[in-house]
Design a protein around this motif. Structure first.
Motif, mmCIF file in Angstrom:
data_model
loop_
_atom_site.group_PDB
_atom_site.id
_atom_site.type_symbol
_atom_site.label_atom_id
_atom_site.label_comp_id
_atom_site.label_asym_id
_atom_site.label_seq_id
_atom_site.Cartn_x
_atom_site.Cartn_y
_atom_site.Cartn_z
ATOM 1 N N PHE A 10 5.445 15.618 -5.355
ATOM 2 C CA PHE A 10 4.814 14.876 -6.101
ATOM 3 C C PHE A 10 5.542 13.360 -5.888
ATOM 4 C CE2 PHE A 10 3.435 18.886 -9.077
ATOM 5 C CZ PHE A 10 2.253 18.574 -8.884
ATOM 6 N N LEU A 11 6.650 13.245 -5.155
ATOM 7 C CA LEU A 11 7.347 12.234 -5.625
ATOM 8 C C LEU A 11 7.313 11.797 -3.941
ATOM 9 C CD1 LEU A 11 10.687 12.838 -7.182
ATOM 10 C CD2 LEU A 11 8.395 11.517 -7.825
ATOM 11 N N ASP A 12 7.227 12.880 -2.235
ATOM 12 C CA ASP A 12 6.856 11.972 -1.512
ATOM 13 C C ASP A 12 5.930 11.280 -1.128
ATOM 14 O OD1 ASP A 12 7.184 12.028 1.272
ATOM 15 O OD2 ASP A 12 5.998 14.358 1.163
ATOM 16 N N ARG A 13 6.086 9.931 -0.671
ATOM 17 C CA ARG A 13 5.399 8.608 -0.374
ATOM 18 C C ARG A 13 6.349 8.190 0.714
ATOM 19 N NH1 ARG A 13 3.998 7.174 -5.441
ATOM 20 N NH2 ARG A 13 4.449 9.016 -5.547
ATOM 21 N N VAL A 14 4.850 7.185 1.485
ATOM 22 C CA VAL A 14 5.011 6.423 2.311
ATOM 23 C C VAL A 14 4.230 5.180 1.984
ATOM 24 C CG1 VAL A 14 4.879 5.216 4.611
ATOM 25 C CG2 VAL A 14 4.447 8.028 4.006
ATOM 26 N N THR A 15 4.717 4.147 1.517
ATOM 27 C CA THR A 15 5.054 2.469 1.010
ATOM 28 C C THR A 15 5.111 1.698 2.727
ATOM 29 O OG1 THR A 15 6.067 3.299 -0.998
ATOM 30 C CG2 THR A 15 5.354 0.989 -0.456
ATOM 31 N N ARG A 31 -1.225 7.650 10.349
ATOM 32 C CA ARG A 31 -1.361 6.323 10.915
ATOM 33 C C ARG A 31 -1.809 5.439 11.525
ATOM 34 N NH1 ARG A 31 -1.315 10.109 15.794
ATOM 35 N NH2 ARG A 31 0.501 10.879 15.237
ATOM 36 N N ALA A 32 -3.060 5.515 11.606
ATOM 37 C CA ALA A 32 -3.807 4.417 12.206
ATOM 38 C C ALA A 32 -3.678 2.808 10.775
ATOM 39 C CB ALA A 32 -5.450 5.101 11.953
ATOM 40 N N VAL A 83 13.396 6.098 12.560
ATOM 41 C CA VAL A 83 12.405 6.616 11.639
ATOM 42 C C VAL A 83 11.668 8.403 12.034
ATOM 43 C CG1 VAL A 83 11.350 7.150 9.581
ATOM 44 C CG2 VAL A 83 13.220 5.218 10.100
ATOM 45 N N VAL A 84 12.289 9.310 12.326
ATOM 46 C CA VAL A 84 10.850 10.650 12.013
ATOM 47 C C VAL A 84 9.866 10.902 11.113
ATOM 48 C CG1 VAL A 84 10.552 12.982 12.909
ATOM 49 C CG2 VAL A 84 13.547 11.586 13.307
ATOM 50 N N ALA A 85 8.830 10.664 11.770
ATOM 51 C CA ALA A 85 8.065 9.741 11.273
ATOM 52 C C ALA A 85 7.825 11.483 10.959
ATOM 53 C CB ALA A 85 6.571 9.524 11.883
ATOM 54 N N GLY A 86 7.050 12.067 9.171
ATOM 55 C CA GLY A 86 6.448 13.123 8.639
ATOM 56 C C GLY A 86 5.372 13.658 8.329
ATOM 57 N N ASP A 87 4.460 14.122 8.058
ATOM 58 C CA ASP A 87 3.624 14.938 7.647
ATOM 59 C C ASP A 87 2.583 13.295 7.439
ATOM 60 O OD1 ASP A 87 4.172 16.687 9.649
ATOM 61 O OD2 ASP A 87 3.794 18.074 7.271
ATOM 62 N N MET A 139 0.929 -1.577 -0.161
ATOM 63 C CA MET A 139 0.475 -0.089 0.052
ATOM 64 C C MET A 139 1.149 0.958 0.262
ATOM 65 S SD MET A 139 -3.204 0.792 0.031
ATOM 66 C CE MET A 139 -4.283 2.069 0.385
ATOM 67 N N THR A 140 0.701 2.287 -1.004
ATOM 68 C CA THR A 140 1.098 3.571 -0.869
ATOM 69 C C THR A 140 0.755 4.895 -0.379
ATOM 70 O OG1 THR A 140 2.609 2.362 -2.199
ATOM 71 C CG2 THR A 140 2.912 5.427 -2.104
ATOM 72 N N TYR A 141 0.916 5.172 -0.008
ATOM 73 C CA TYR A 141 -0.197 6.653 0.206
ATOM 74 C C TYR A 141 0.968 7.735 0.165
ATOM 75 C CZ TYR A 141 -1.755 3.674 4.074
ATOM 76 O OH TYR A 141 -2.456 2.389 4.724
ATOM 77 N N THR A 142 -0.086 8.909 -0.754
ATOM 78 C CA THR A 142 0.806 10.376 -1.130
ATOM 79 C C THR A 142 0.051 11.184 -0.408
ATOM 80 O OG1 THR A 142 -1.011 9.854 -3.278
ATOM 81 C CG2 THR A 142 1.721 8.784 -3.210
ATOM 82 N N LEU A 143 0.422 12.245 -0.894
ATOM 83 C CA LEU A 143 0.091 13.930 -1.021
ATOM 84 C C LEU A 143 -1.177 13.902 -1.382
ATOM 85 C CD1 LEU A 143 2.334 16.015 -0.167
ATOM 86 C CD2 LEU A 143 1.084 15.521 1.683
#
Length: 156
Positions: free
Chosen positions: A60-65, A138-139, A128-132, A1-5
């Motif tokens: 555009f490239l910011d993501r959490v996977t 988070r949930a 790891v420091v969590a970004g916005d 799963m990938t989360y993006t802005l």
């Protein structure tokens, strides 16, 4: 799963950059009426270059996977994509502890960061420091980690 802005966020930053470039062009056209117009134009063009050339593409490239192997956050500057990749190797993680860390920013300002610490099966740790973006989802991330059998402790 990938989360993006959300798409509107980097598009809004791009619009700001275009607006700054337009304002700079306006000041260039008015230079015969005002001595400081070229200085204002230079500042506007410089800000447009930074916002539109560095910040917007990075957003555009910011993501959490999160997948079977890794939980990682990629962020940073678009021309250095590996600069901001931070995360955990999930098959080796025993538990994750979510805490806070205080640091001093510029001009003595106190900032509180959310820090995720992975404790691996061999006893080693990785922070790891969590970004916005990470904090916003988070949930869902915690739910996915718990489904994998990883214990998550929230100490905030």
């Amino acid at each position: 799963m990938t989360y993006t802005l959300a798409l509107y966020i980097p598009l809004a930053v791009t619009a700001v950059a275009l607006g700054l470039a337009g304002l700079g062009w306006f000041f260039v056209r008015r230079r015969h009426r005002q001595k400081l117009a070229l200085r204002f134009a230079f500042v506007c063009f410089l800000m447009a270059a930074v916002v539109g050339g560095v910040m917007a593409p990075g957003m555009f490239l910011d993501r959490v996977t999160i997948d079977e192997q890794r939980l990682e956050r990629s962020h940073g500057i678009w021309f250095m994509p590996d600069y901001g990749v931070k995360g955990f190797d999930l098959p080796r993680v025993r538990e994750i502890v979510i805490g806070e860390q205080q640091r001093t920013a510029r001009r003595g300002r106190r900032v509180t960061d959310e820090v995720w610490t992975a404790i691996y099966t061999d006893g080693s740790r990785e922070e790891v420091v969590a970004g916005d973006l990470w904090k916003h989802h988070r949930a869902q991330i915690i739910e996915r980690l718990r489904k994998r059998g990883i214990e998550v402790k929230d100490l905030r």
